[in-house]
Design a protein around this motif. Structure first.
Motif, PDB file in Angstrom:
ATOM      1  N   ALA A  54      28.433 -25.784   7.696  1.00  0.00           N
ATOM      2  CA  ALA A  54      29.220 -26.743   8.479  1.00  0.00           C
ATOM      3  C   ALA A  54      29.245 -26.357   9.954  1.00  0.00           C
ATOM      4  N   GLU A  55      29.339 -25.055  10.233  1.00  0.00           N
ATOM      5  CA  GLU A  55      29.317 -24.579  11.625  1.00  0.00           C
ATOM      6  C   GLU A  55      27.991 -24.916  12.292  1.00  0.00           C
ATOM      7  N   MET A  56      26.896 -24.736  11.549  1.00  0.00           N
ATOM      8  CA  MET A  56      25.583 -25.033  12.107  1.00  0.00           C
ATOM      9  C   MET A  56      25.439 -26.523  12.389  1.00  0.00           C
ATOM     10  N   ARG A  57      25.967 -27.346  11.487  1.00  0.00           N
ATOM     11  CA  ARG A  57      25.923 -28.802  11.723  1.00  0.00           C
ATOM     12  C   ARG A  57      26.713 -29.158  12.977  1.00  0.00           C
ATOM     13  N   ALA A  58      27.882 -28.539  13.111  1.00  0.00           N
ATOM     14  CA  ALA A  58      28.732 -28.823  14.267  1.00  0.00           C
ATOM     15  C   ALA A  58      28.040 -28.440  15.568  1.00  0.00           C
ATOM     16  N   ALA A  59      27.137 -27.468  15.473  1.00  0.00           N
ATOM     17  CA  ALA A  59      26.378 -27.033  16.652  1.00  0.00           C
ATOM     18  C   ALA A  59      25.128 -27.875  16.875  1.00  0.00           C
ATOM     19  N   GLY A  60      24.958 -28.914  16.053  1.00  0.00           N
ATOM     20  CA  GLY A  60      23.845 -29.827  16.237  1.00  0.00           C
ATOM     21  C   GLY A  60      22.627 -29.557  15.382  1.00  0.00           C
ATOM     22  N   ARG A  61      22.691 -28.565  14.475  1.00  0.00           N
ATOM     23  CA  ARG A  61      21.565 -28.260  13.598  1.00  0.00           C
ATOM     24  C   ARG A  61      21.523 -29.212  12.407  1.00  0.00           C
ATOM     25  N   SER A  62      20.327 -29.500  11.948  1.00  0.00           N
ATOM     26  CA  SER A  62      20.169 -30.283  10.720  1.00  0.00           C
ATOM     27  C   SER A  62      20.209 -29.317   9.533  1.00  0.00           C
ATOM     28  N   VAL A  63      21.240 -29.416   8.712  1.00  0.00           N
ATOM     29  CA  VAL A  63      21.428 -28.491   7.599  1.00  0.00           C
ATOM     30  C   VAL A  63      21.660 -29.279   6.321  1.00  0.00           C
ATOM     31  N   ILE A  64      20.950 -28.900   5.275  1.00  0.00           N
ATOM     32  CA  ILE A  64      21.154 -29.474   3.948  1.00  0.00           C
ATOM     33  C   ILE A  64      21.829 -28.423   3.092  1.00  0.00           C
ATOM     34  N   SER A  65      22.972 -28.749   2.544  1.00  0.00           N
ATOM     35  CA  SER A  65      23.703 -27.780   1.726  1.00  0.00           C
ATOM     36  C   SER A  65      23.461 -28.048   0.251  1.00  0.00           C
ATOM     37  N   LEU A  66      22.815 -27.091  -0.398  1.00  0.00           N
ATOM     38  CA  LEU A  66      22.673 -27.112  -1.853  1.00  0.00           C
ATOM     39  C   LEU A  66      23.502 -25.974  -2.448  1.00  0.00           C
ATOM     40  N   SER A  67      24.565 -25.614  -1.745  1.00  0.00           N
ATOM     41  CA  SER A  67      25.360 -24.453  -2.130  1.00  0.00           C
ATOM     42  C   SER A  67      26.666 -24.804  -2.821  1.00  0.00           C
ATOM     43  N   VAL A  68      27.176 -25.989  -2.592  1.00  0.00           N
ATOM     44  CA  VAL A  68      28.509 -26.289  -3.089  1.00  0.00           C
ATOM     45  C   VAL A  68      28.451 -26.922  -4.481  1.00  0.00           C
ATOM     46  N   GLY A  69      29.379 -26.531  -5.346  1.00  0.00           N
ATOM     47  CA  GLY A  69      29.441 -27.075  -6.702  1.00  0.00           C
ATOM     48  C   GLY A  69      30.365 -28.266  -6.776  1.00  0.00           C
ATOM     49  N   GLU A  70      29.944 -29.355  -6.172  1.00  0.00           N
ATOM     50  CA  GLU A  70      30.806 -30.526  -6.067  1.00  0.00           C
ATOM     51  C   GLU A  70      29.994 -31.796  -6.321  1.00  0.00           C
ATOM     52  N   PRO A  71      30.414 -32.613  -7.289  1.00  0.00           N
ATOM     53  CA  PRO A  71      29.667 -33.849  -7.572  1.00  0.00           C
ATOM     54  C   PRO A  71      29.578 -34.744  -6.343  1.00  0.00           C
ATOM     55  N   ASP A  72      28.457 -35.457  -6.226  1.00  0.00           N
ATOM     56  CA  ASP A  72      28.267 -36.343  -5.079  1.00  0.00           C
ATOM     57  C   ASP A  72      28.574 -37.794  -5.439  1.00  0.00           C
ATOM     58  N   PHE A  73      29.326 -37.987  -6.514  1.00  0.00           N
ATOM     59  CA  PHE A  73      29.762 -39.324  -6.908  1.00  0.00           C
ATOM     60  C   PHE A  73      31.236 -39.509  -6.552  1.00  0.00           C
ATOM     61  N   GLU A  74      31.687 -40.765  -6.590  1.00  0.00           N
ATOM     62  CA  GLU A  74      33.072 -41.066  -6.242  1.00  0.00           C
ATOM     63  C   GLU A  74      34.009 -40.834  -7.425  1.00  0.00           C
ATOM     64  N   THR A  75      35.248 -40.492  -7.112  1.00  0.00           N
ATOM     65  CA  THR A  75      36.290 -40.441  -8.125  1.00  0.00           C
ATOM     66  C   THR A  75      36.372 -41.817  -8.799  1.00  0.00           C
ATOM     67  N   PRO A  76      36.511 -41.879 -10.137  1.00  0.00           N
ATOM     68  CA  PRO A  76      36.586 -43.180 -10.810  1.00  0.00           C
ATOM     69  C   PRO A  76      37.662 -44.090 -10.209  1.00  0.00           C
ATOM     70  N   GLN A  77      37.370 -45.367 -10.182  1.00  0.00           N
ATOM     71  CA  GLN A  77      38.286 -46.318  -9.567  1.00  0.00           C
ATOM     72  C   GLN A  77      39.663 -46.281 -10.218  1.00  0.00           C
ATOM     73  N   ALA A  78      39.699 -46.132 -11.537  1.00  0.00           N
ATOM     74  CA  ALA A  78      40.986 -46.102 -12.239  1.00  0.00           C
ATOM     75  C   ALA A  78      41.848 -44.942 -11.750  1.00  0.00           C
ATOM     76  N   ALA A  79      41.212 -43.796 -11.486  1.00  0.00           N
ATOM     77  CA  ALA A  79      41.959 -42.638 -11.004  1.00  0.00           C
ATOM     78  C   ALA A  79      42.453 -42.861  -9.580  1.00  0.00           C
ATOM     79  N   ARG A  80      41.597 -43.432  -8.741  1.00  0.00           N
ATOM     80  CA  ARG A  80      42.021 -43.709  -7.363  1.00  0.00           C
ATOM     81  C   ARG A  80      43.181 -44.696  -7.341  1.00  0.00           C
TER      82      ARG A  80
END
Length: 400
Positions: free
Chosen positions: A24-50
């Motif tokens: 995130a720091e590198m991105r903030a400094a203008g670098r193009s960074v792809i993060s494959l490090s975080v264990g977090e789904p890239d889908f949305e929380t189900p609508q019923a839950a929201r």
């Protein structure tokens, strides 16, 4: 520093969170960074839950709740264990916490005494050993092998378990390997656990719903019902329902242990977030169409990524059973030099170099107790995944 406890000086920050912060720091400094490090789904929380979360706010459901969680959520969790895992628990045997991590920490605080041991098969989720150290316990790391699909064997456990062992960790599907224990493997482990009636099996099933190719899921107490009173089963809504930020985890186990864990929670954080509890209730009782679609998408990405990694000279991955990680060996890259003369001494140096050179964030296997590996998370869009592997391949091609 004398002002800090010995306890806190024995542990280190979460590696995955640290790498994500660096990206995130590198991105903030203008670098193009792809993060494959975080264990977090890239889908949305189900609508019923929201919708349930919004309704909770609008209806004024913003006060303290019972420390262990609202009764209707604990009832829904009991029904989930019965429906999915054939485990019979009453709501009183269930604790809802601020994420699965707090559930596990509550258990260790409730049962571990100074000097007692916790058996942790490696590769392991990064937080297990440090949480054990915080309770003044001793983490005992049991290495596993790729040829065993990174799963601890009954024979290994039979060799290390002793009267000083208090907790055995099992994680299936595994973070970081994605491997799943079969019912037969859990039965074999159960035969060893029966020799140790004071041992508690902490089974972390957080990725239970993310399994591929129709492979059945089994949990330890389901396979070994006579050991149910020695088992605490952990789960939550973070991964299956894409609710990482909502911070709702839960567990079920023997009444005396759950009561002790609730006491710990009552004196630390008290109840989990009231609004998030309502959202979790809606997720657990709502439609599963989004979950099914997510698992199908992950399965496609998994197949593509394993093939792509194995096309990179010096890397080798085996096909995971579930979760959204691939855990390849990178031993073929160790010892090589970068164009600038840097020697890739280990997986940590490799990940640091790939972040700087290629702008791709991975987690070194050393952080999971398995040097010579790295963890890829494929919880990103397919085109992002393809660009990340392209960058890694080009960087590796430059090594001497």
């Amino acid at each position: 520093m004398k002002r800090l406890s010995i306890r806190v000086q024995q542990i280190k920050p979460s590696a995955t969170l640290a790498i994500t912060a660096k990206a995130a720091e590198m991105r903030a400094a203008g670098r193009s960074v792809i993060s494959l490090s975080v264990g977090e789904p890239d889908f949305e929380t189900p609508q019923a839950a929201r919708d349930a979360g919004i309704e909770a706010i609008n209806s004024g459901f913003t006060r303290y709740t019972a420390v262990a969680g609202i009764p209707e959520l604990r009832q829904a969790i009991a029904e989930k264990f019965s429906r999915d895992n054939h485990l019979d628990y009453s709501p009183a045997d269930i604790l809802v916490s601020t994420g699965g991590k707090q559930c596990i920490f509550n258990l260790l605080m409730a049962v571990m005494n100074p000097g007692e041991r916790a058996i942790i098969p490696a590769p392991y989720w990064v937080s297990y050993p440090d949480m054990v150290k915080l309770t003044e316990g001793i983490p005992v790391i049991v290495p596993t092998k790729a040829e065993d699909h990174f799963k601890v064997t009954a024979e290994q456990l039979d060799e290390v378990l002793c009267h000083r062992c208090k907790v055995l960790f099992l994680n299936s599907p595994s973070n970081p390997t994605g491997m799943v224990y079969t019912a037969e493997e859990l039965a074999a482990i159960g035969a060893v656990v029966r020799k140790h009636p004071d041992l508690i099996v902490a089974t972390d099933d957080m990725y239970e719903k993310i399994i591929f190719e129709g492979q059945p899921f089994a949990t330890f107490a389901e396979v070994n019902p006579d050991l149910k009173e020695q088992t605490v089963t952990f789960n939550g809504v973070s991964k299956a329902y894409c609710m990482t930020g909502w911070r709702i985890g839960f567990c079920a186990g023997p009444s005396a242990i759950i009561k002790a864990m609730t006491k710990i929670q009552g004196q630390s954080t008290s109840n989990p977030n009231a609004i998030a509890q309502k959202a979790a209730l809606a997720a657990l009782t709502g439609p599963t169409d989004a979950l099914d679609e997510m698992v199908q998408t992950y399965e496609k990405r998994r197949g593509w990524l394993v093939k792509a990694i194995n096309a990179v000279p010096g890397m080798h991955a085996i096909m995971p059973d579930g979760a959204f990680y691939v855990f390849p060996s990178v031993t073929g890259l160790i010892g090589r030099k970068t164009p600038g003369g840097l020697v890739i001494e280990d997986d940590v140096v490799l990940c640091e170099w790939l972040l700087e050179k290629a702008g791709v964030a991975l987690v070194p296997g050393t952080e999971f107790g398995s040097p010579g590996h790295v963890r890829f998370s494929y919880a990103v869009a397919q085109e992002t995944l393809e660009e990340a592997v392209k960058r890694i391949s080009e960087a590796v091609d430059s090594l001497q």
